[in-house]
Scaffold this motif. Structure first.
Motif, short mmCIF file in Angstrom:
data_model
loop_
_atom_site.label_atom_id
_atom_site.label_comp_id
_atom_site.label_asym_id
_atom_site.label_seq_id
_atom_site.Cartn_x
_atom_site.Cartn_y
_atom_site.Cartn_z
N ASN A 179 -12.84 71.29 5.69
CA ASN A 179 -12.08 70.46 7.01
C ASN A 179 -12.85 69.58 7.52
O ASN A 179 -13.64 69.24 7.87
CB ASN A 179 -11.13 71.65 8.53
CG ASN A 179 -10.74 72.35 8.05
OD1 ASN A 179 -9.71 72.08 7.02
ND2 ASN A 179 -10.69 74.00 8.59
N SER A 208 -8.73 69.77 4.22
CA SER A 208 -7.35 69.64 5.08
C SER A 208 -8.29 68.34 5.36
O SER A 208 -8.19 67.69 6.44
CB SER A 208 -7.68 71.12 5.95
OG SER A 208 -7.09 70.61 7.62
N ASN A 267 2.69 74.39 14.73
CA ASN A 267 2.40 75.43 14.03
C ASN A 267 2.53 76.73 13.66
O ASN A 267 3.71 76.99 14.34
CB ASN A 267 0.26 75.06 15.11
CG ASN A 267 0.42 73.87 14.83
OD1 ASN A 267 -0.19 72.99 14.27
ND2 ASN A 267 0.17 73.48 16.29
N ARG A 286 -1.02 67.71 9.30
CA ARG A 286 -2.09 68.41 8.39
C ARG A 286 -1.95 68.68 7.12
O ARG A 286 -1.09 69.34 6.80
CB ARG A 286 -2.49 70.16 8.90
CG ARG A 286 -3.87 70.40 8.54
CD ARG A 286 -4.58 72.29 9.33
NE ARG A 286 -5.20 72.42 8.69
CZ ARG A 286 -6.22 73.34 8.51
NH1 ARG A 286 -5.47 74.29 9.33
NH2 ARG A 286 -7.61 73.81 8.01
N THR A 320 -7.60 73.34 12.58
CA THR A 320 -8.33 73.43 11.61
C THR A 320 -9.68 74.35 11.57
O THR A 320 -10.09 75.49 11.19
CB THR A 320 -9.00 72.18 11.34
OG1 THR A 320 -9.44 71.73 12.57
CG2 THR A 320 -8.04 70.77 11.00
N THR A 357 -6.20 65.95 8.69
CA THR A 357 -5.73 66.61 10.06
C THR A 357 -5.60 64.82 10.58
O THR A 357 -6.54 63.61 10.33
CB THR A 357 -6.73 67.58 10.98
OG1 THR A 357 -8.51 66.00 11.06
CG2 THR A 357 -6.91 68.03 10.59
N PHE A 397 -3.08 70.03 15.89
CA PHE A 397 -3.16 70.14 14.26
C PHE A 397 -4.41 69.99 14.08
O PHE A 397 -5.18 70.76 13.40
CB PHE A 397 -2.42 69.24 13.56
CG PHE A 397 -0.67 69.02 13.40
CD1 PHE A 397 -0.39 70.55 13.23
CD2 PHE A 397 0.04 68.13 13.74
CE1 PHE A 397 1.35 70.69 13.33
CE2 PHE A 397 1.45 68.60 13.03
CZ PHE A 397 2.30 69.46 13.08
N VAL A 398 -4.74 69.06 14.80
CA VAL A 398 -6.57 69.14 15.17
C VAL A 398 -6.89 70.91 15.33
O VAL A 398 -8.23 71.00 14.41
CB VAL A 398 -7.09 68.36 15.35
CG1 VAL A 398 -8.69 68.50 15.74
CG2 VAL A 398 -6.88 66.58 15.16
#
Length: 293
Positions: free
Chosen positions: A8, A57, A293, A42, A81, A59, A77-78
């Motif tokens: 990530n 990934s 999410n 993401r 991870t 982000t 979204f961060v």
């Protein structure tokens, strides 16, 4: 024996995370621009070979003080991870501001997961400054290793990828070995159009826009696409369209060329603009637009 895992990529806006992921997988999936907050979602980019599947990934850049709900969703979204990482790549450029990212740094350190520090855009500064930046981040993050890369030229990318493989666990593939991403074609078409909005328009306009592909019809000789550009105000709509439609015409030309290159097929593209008032601050609208999410 097969290995598969999640790597990530995190950091502040506009430090080169998307360009790095594109370089690592060898394909342009994430859109890029010189403007901050280009990435809103993401996005998985999947590297496959006979023995490995590495799910990178990309982000959004972490925003210290989100100004409206869209930015809060980008931060979520961060946060997602931190749930599935086998390895973090923490990306920063040479113009470092540690204080502005202390909240993200603290979150990373709490995970106690393997971490690499990657300095992007290193070719833009001299060796002395590069060493100063890397030494600072070693003291802040205590990473397993430090890499200086140039994602545009590819310098350092192959060595970074080889080193990443050392931290990928034994596991069956998470995705089909032919997959390059978890997103569908419509998503990438909308992102390509948004990328060209970022390139063609200034100030607040790109940040007030969202692109939705309403219709995607593939015929033997051509793909017909209808896309809707949402803005928050009539004045923004007028700027997108431009005098006698000149601006949206140029946007259509640039986007069509890029979409054709991405899809490898001739494209007919129709663009329309609609006002969706305060969509960046409306939870229901954000959910409908995919910010969940």
């Amino acid at each position: 024996m097969h290995k598969a895992g999640f790597v990530n990529i995190i950091g502040l806006p506009n430090v080169g995370k998307s360009t790095l992921m594109n370089a690592l997988i060898g394909e342009k999936l994430s859109i890029t621009s010189s403007k901050a907050q280009t990435t809103r979602h993401r996005i998985f980019g999947i590297f496959n070979d006979d023995e490995y599947q590495i799910v990178f990934s990309d982000t959004p850049g972490f925003i210290r003080d989100p100004a409206y709900p869209l930015q809060k969703h980008m931060n979520e979204f961060v946060s997602s991870t931190f749930e599935d990482a086998d390895l973090f790549l923490y990306v920063a450029d040479p113009w470092v501001d540690v204080e502005s990212q202390q909240a993200l740094i603290d979150r990373v350190l709490q995970t106690k997961l393997p971490l690499y520090f990657v300095m992007s855009k290193g070719s833009l500064v001299d060796a002395v400054r590069s060493k100063e930046v890397c030494d600072l981040w070693v003291s802040v993050l205590n990473p397993l290793t430090v890499y200086q890369v140039d994602s545009v030229t590819g310098a350092g990318i192959e060595a970074l990828l080889l080193d990443i493989k050392k931290h990928i666990p034994e596991h069956e593939p998470y995705f089909d070995k032919e997959d390059l991403t978890d997103r569908n074609v419509r998503f990438f078409v909308s992102e390509i159009i948004r990328e060209h909005i970022l390139k063609l328009y200034r100030q607040e306009i790109p940040y007030s826009c969202e692109v939705v592909v309403e219709d995607f019809k593939e015929k033997p000789d051509i793909i017909s696409i209808r896309a809707l550009i949402y803005t928050e105000r009539d004045s923004q709509k007028n700027i997108i369209i431009g005098p006698k439609g000149s601006s949206i015409q140029q946007l259509g030309i640039d986007s069509r060329v890029a979409i054709e290159a991405f899809l490898g097929k001739k494209v007919y593209l129709d663009l329309f603009v609609k006002v969706l008032k305060e969509w960046r601050s409306n939870a229901l609208l954000l959910s409908k637009l995919g910010y969940k999410n």
